[in-house]
Scaffold this motif. Structure first.
Motif, PDB file in Angstrom:
ATOM      1  N   ASP A  89      -1.651   9.094   5.648  1.00  0.00           N
ATOM      2  CA  ASP A  89      -1.113   7.825   6.175  1.00  0.00           C
ATOM      3  C   ASP A  89       0.334   8.027   6.630  1.00  0.00           C
ATOM      4  O   ASP A  89       0.743   7.525   7.678  1.00  0.00           O
ATOM      5  CB  ASP A  89      -1.143   6.734   5.089  1.00  0.00           C
ATOM      6  CG  ASP A  89      -2.565   6.263   4.794  1.00  0.00           C
ATOM      7  OD1 ASP A  89      -3.466   6.578   5.589  1.00  0.00           O
ATOM      8  OD2 ASP A  89      -2.770   5.587   3.768  1.00  0.00           O
ATOM      9  N   LEU A  93       2.190   7.180  10.236  1.00  0.00           N
ATOM     10  CA  LEU A  93       3.395   6.343  10.308  1.00  0.00           C
ATOM     11  C   LEU A  93       4.539   7.119  10.968  1.00  0.00           C
ATOM     12  O   LEU A  93       5.204   6.643  11.900  1.00  0.00           O
ATOM     13  CB  LEU A  93       3.792   5.911   8.885  1.00  0.00           C
ATOM     14  CG  LEU A  93       5.008   5.003   8.795  1.00  0.00           C
ATOM     15  CD1 LEU A  93       4.674   3.669   9.438  1.00  0.00           C
ATOM     16  CD2 LEU A  93       5.421   4.791   7.346  1.00  0.00           C
ATOM     17  N   TYR A 251      -3.862   2.391   8.788  1.00  0.00           N
ATOM     18  CA  TYR A 251      -3.229   3.470   9.548  1.00  0.00           C
ATOM     19  C   TYR A 251      -4.244   4.149  10.470  1.00  0.00           C
ATOM     20  O   TYR A 251      -3.951   4.488  11.597  1.00  0.00           O
ATOM     21  CB  TYR A 251      -2.635   4.519   8.609  1.00  0.00           C
ATOM     22  CG  TYR A 251      -1.464   3.995   7.810  1.00  0.00           C
ATOM     23  CD1 TYR A 251      -0.190   4.043   8.342  1.00  0.00           C
ATOM     24  CD2 TYR A 251      -1.641   3.446   6.550  1.00  0.00           C
ATOM     25  CE1 TYR A 251       0.885   3.564   7.633  1.00  0.00           C
ATOM     26  CE2 TYR A 251      -0.572   2.949   5.825  1.00  0.00           C
ATOM     27  CZ  TYR A 251       0.689   3.016   6.372  1.00  0.00           C
ATOM     28  OH  TYR A 251       1.751   2.529   5.676  1.00  0.00           O
ATOM     29  N   TYR A 252      -5.444   4.385   9.923  1.00  0.00           N
ATOM     30  CA  TYR A 252      -6.427   5.141  10.698  1.00  0.00           C
ATOM     31  C   TYR A 252      -7.486   4.261  11.349  1.00  0.00           C
ATOM     32  O   TYR A 252      -8.083   4.638  12.339  1.00  0.00           O
ATOM     33  CB  TYR A 252      -7.139   6.160   9.784  1.00  0.00           C
ATOM     34  CG  TYR A 252      -6.292   7.368   9.543  1.00  0.00           C
ATOM     35  CD1 TYR A 252      -6.253   8.396  10.474  1.00  0.00           C
ATOM     36  CD2 TYR A 252      -5.507   7.476   8.405  1.00  0.00           C
ATOM     37  CE1 TYR A 252      -5.447   9.507  10.273  1.00  0.00           C
ATOM     38  CE2 TYR A 252      -4.695   8.579   8.197  1.00  0.00           C
ATOM     39  CZ  TYR A 252      -4.672   9.598   9.138  1.00  0.00           C
ATOM     40  OH  TYR A 252      -3.874  10.678   8.943  1.00  0.00           O
TER      41      TYR A 252
END
Ligand code: HEM
Ligand code: SF4
Ligand code: SF4
Length: 535
Positions: A89, A93, A251-252
C-alpha cells in the motif's frame, strides 16, 4: 495547466513546511519519495519470500496456508503478511504522491520526458502485482476480484472463450490457476525492478535509499501497524455464493466499485484516457521554452577535468578521448538530447572565472543563450548603480522565487537557470570588486531542487567540500544563503532585509580586493594555457 501546477505547488510546499517542522528536512518523506518507493519494494520482496515458503497453491490449500500464517504463526508469518500488505500500500501511496509532486514541480518536460514516461509502466506493474496478490489468498475478496477482473478483461473480446467462465462453479476452477497467479505475482515485481532501473537511466546519482532515520521510522510504523491492525483474510471463497460485505483495499482496488457503478467499458475508457494523458504530459502545453539550448563545450578551454560530467544531474556529459591534439587525456562531450540547460556544468568548470578578461571569458562549457560572459556583464550593469552600505546582490534561480522582481532599495538580483550554474568565483568577484556589500544565494527549497542536485552541489562548493569551492579569502559574513521555494517570497524578502542590516554594520573592508591573490588557476584549475586574468 500552469495554474493547476502553481496551485498544486503551493499546496505541496505548505505540507512540506509542516513535515519539515515535524521531522526536519533530512527526514521529510516528501523529499525522498522515490527512495521510499525502493524501500517499500524491498520490504515487500523480503516479506514476500517468507510468505512464499509457506504458500500452497490450490483451491483450498491456498486459503489454508495463508490462514495458518495469520493465526498460528501470527508473531512472524502474520507480521510478514501484514508488512507485505502495508508496504505494498505504501508503494502505491508513494508512487502517486511522487508522480503528482514531479508534475507540480514541473520536472517532466524536455529531455526529462524519459523518466516521466517510464514511470507509467511502473504504475501498471505495481497494480498488476498488487491485484494478483489479492487473488492468491482465495478468500471472498479474491473471489470478487477474480470475477470482476475477468469480466473486465472479457469486455475487450480478445479471448476466444470468456475467462470469467472459470469462476462460475467450484468445479470449473483448478489448481493450475493458482500456479499461474503465483507466477504473475513473482514475475511482475521482477519486471518492475527492471523498469525501475530504466526509469533511473537518465538521472545521475539517484537517491534510491532513504535516509537511515526515515527508513527506520517507516519500518517501525509498518511494524506497529502490523501488530495493531494485522492483515487478515475474509471468509474462504465459495463460488456457489455471491460475497456480500467486503473490506476493499482502496490503494489497489479503487477501480472495482467503478465497474459496478458504471460499466467495464467505461472503466476501460477512463483508464485508457488517464494512461494516455500521463504518457503525453511532457508534450502538452505549456511547452518547453525555446531559449533552453543545450550546453556547448569549447574545447580550447576544456582541460578534461571531468567536473562538469560529475556534476551534471542528468548524465548528459560523457568524457571521451581527446580529439583536438591538446595535451589532455580527455574532453567533455554533451549529449544535447539529454541536456536540460540547467547550467550546473558551467558552474562546475574551473575555467568559469569572471576574473578573466572580457574577451577571454569563454569557459570550457557554457549555455549559449545564458553565457557566463553575459552574466558578468549583467552583474556589472545592475550592481554598479547601487549605492550606500546596504548593497546586496541576490543570485536566485528561475524555478524558485522570481528574484528579479524583488523591489527593495539597494538590492539588485539576477536569476540563473539553477543556482549551481553560478561559479563560486562570481561571489568572490562581486565582493572583491566592491560591486555589493553582501551576496545572497537563494534557490529552490532544500529538498526540492528543480535540478535535483543543484542545491547540494552549491552548498558543498560554498562549504569548500566540492570543487570549485569558494575561496577562503571571501568574507563569509558577507554571504548569506536562503533556500526558498517559489511560495517563500516573503520569507526571502525578510531575510534579505535582515541581511542588509547585518552588512551595514560590518566594518568597511580596508580596500576593495582586486583579482585573485594566487594568480590564475593551476592544475585542474587551469583553463587555456597562457590565459589572461584581470588583476
Ligand atoms: C515504484 C515506483 C517508483 C519509484 C521507486 C521511483 C523512483 C524514482 C527515483 C529514485 C527518482 C530519482 C529521484 C532523485 O534522486 O532525484 C525518480 C525520479 C522521477 N520519477 Fe520516479 N519512481 C517511481 C514511479 C514513478 C512514476 C509512476 C512516475 C510518473 C509517472 C515517476 C516519475 C518520475 C520523474 C518525473 C522523476 C524526476 C526525474 C528528474 O528529476 O528529471 N516515477 N523516481
Ligand atoms: S574543463 Fe570544464 S568543460 Fe572541460 S571537463 Fe573540466 S569542467 Fe568539463
Ligand atoms: S546544462 Fe550542463 S549540467 Fe545541465 S543538463 Fe546540460 S550538460 Fe548537464
Amino acid at each position: 495547466m500552469s495554474f493547476l501546477q502553481g496551485w498544486m505547488r503551493r499546496g505541496l510546499q505548505t505540507v512540506e513546511g509542516w513535515l519539515d517542522g515535524l521531522f526536519g528536512p533530512q527526514w521529510n518523506p516528501l523529499y525522498q519519495l522515490g527512495a521510499l518507493g525502493f524501500f517499500y519494494f524491498w520490504v515487500v520482496a523480503i516479506s514476500g519470500i517468507y510468505l512464499y515458503i509457506f504458500f500452497d497453491t490450490g483451491t483450498t490449500a491456498a486459503y489454508e496456508s495463508i490462514d495458518y500464517l495469520t493465526r498460528e504463526q501470527w508473531y512472524l508469518g502474520g507480521v510478514m503478511r501484514s508488512l507485505h500488505r502495508y508496504a505494498s500500500d505504501g508503494m502505491v501511496l508513494m508512487m502517486v504522491v511522487h508522480m503528482l509532486r514531479e508534475f507540480a514541480l514541473g520536472r517532466y518536460r524536455g529531455p526529462r520526458w524519459f523518466t516521466r514516461v517510464t514511470g507509467v509502466p511502473e504504475l501498471v506493474l505495481v497494480f498488476i502485482a498488487g491485484i494478483s496478490g489479492y487473488w492468491l489468498v482465495w478468500d471472498q475478496l479474491a473471489q470478487y476480484i477474480a470475477i470482476a477482473s475477468t469480466e473486465w478483461l472479457d469486455w475487450l473480446g480478445i479471448f476466444g472463450e470468456p475467462i470469467a467462465r472459470n469462476f462460475l462453479t467450484p468445479a470449473s476452477l483448478d489448481d493450475r490457476f493458482f500456479t499461474l497467479m503465483t507466477f504473475i505475482h513473482v514475475v511482475v515485481p521482477l519486471l518492475l525492478l527492471l523498469v525501475l532501473w530504466i526509469h533511473l537511466q537518465r538521472v545521475t546519482k539517484p537517491q534510491i535509499n532513504p535516509k537511515r532515520g526515515l527508513a527506520a521510522g517507516t519500518f517501525v510504523m509498518l511494524l506497529a501497524l502490523s501488530f495493531v491492525k494485522p492483515a487478515v483474510s475474509h471468509g474462504p471463497a465459495d463460488l456457489s455464493t455471491v460475497p456480500s460485505v467486503l473490506q476493499l483495499d482502496w490503494y489497489y482496488l479503487v477501480a472495482y466499485p467503478l465497474m459496478d457503478i458504471f460499466s467495464e467499458g467505461a472503466v476501460w475508457v477512463f483508464l485508457g484516457v488517464l494512461g494516455l494523458m500521463l504518457v503525453m504530459l511532457p508534450w502538452l502545453p505549456p511547452l518547453r521554452r525555446t531559449d533552453e539550448a543545450a550546453a556547448v563545450v569549447d574545447l580550447a578551454n576544456c582541460n578534461g577535468c571531468e567536473r562538469c560530467a560529475n556534476d551534471c544531474p542528468y548524465n548528459a556529459i560523457q568524457m571521451r578521448p581527446r580529439s583536438d591534439g591538446l595535451p589532455f587525456e580527455q574532453e567533455a562531450v554533451v549529449d544535447a538530447a539529454l541536456c536540460v540547460a540547467c547550467g550546473i556544468c558551467a558552474g562546475a568548470c574551473p575555467t568559469s572565472t569572471p576574473f578573466r578578461r572580457a574577451t577571454a571569458l569563454v569557459p570550457g562549457i557554457d549555455l549559449p543563450q545564458r553565457s557566463l560572459r553575459a552574466l558578468r556583464e549583467r552583474i556589472e550593469a545592475i550592481a554598479r548603480p547601487l549605492s550606500g552600505r546596504r548593497r546586496v546582490l541576490v543570485f536566485g534561480c528561475d524555478p524558485a522565487v522570481a528574484v528579479e522582481q524583488l523591489r527593495r532599495a539597494e538590492v539588485a538580483a539576477v536569476s540563473l537557470p539553477c543556482t549551481a550554474a553560478l561559479p563560486p568565483s562570481f561571489i568572490d568577484y562581486v565582493l572583491s570588486r566592491d560591486l555589493a556589500d553582501g551576496v545572497v544565494i537563494t534557490g529552490c527549497r532544500d529538498g526540492e531542487c528543480y535540478n535535483r542536485l543543484g542545491i547540494e552541489w552549491m552548498a558543498a562548493r560554498l562549504a569548500g567540500s566540492r570543487d570549485p569551492s569558494l575561496r577562503r579569502r571571501v568574507p563569509r559574513e558577507r554571504l548569506s544563503v536562503c533556500w526558498a521555494g517559489s511560495g517563500d517570497r516573503s520569507r526571502l524578502e525578510r531575510m534579505i532585509e535582515d541581511f542588509q542590516g547585518v552588512v551595514a554594520n560590518l566594518p568597511a573592508p580596508e580596500k576593495p580586493i582586486s583579482g585573485p591573490p594566487s594568480g590564475p588557476p593551476r592544475g585542474p584549475e587551469a583553463g587555456r594555457q597562457g590565459e589572461k586574468i584581470d588583476a
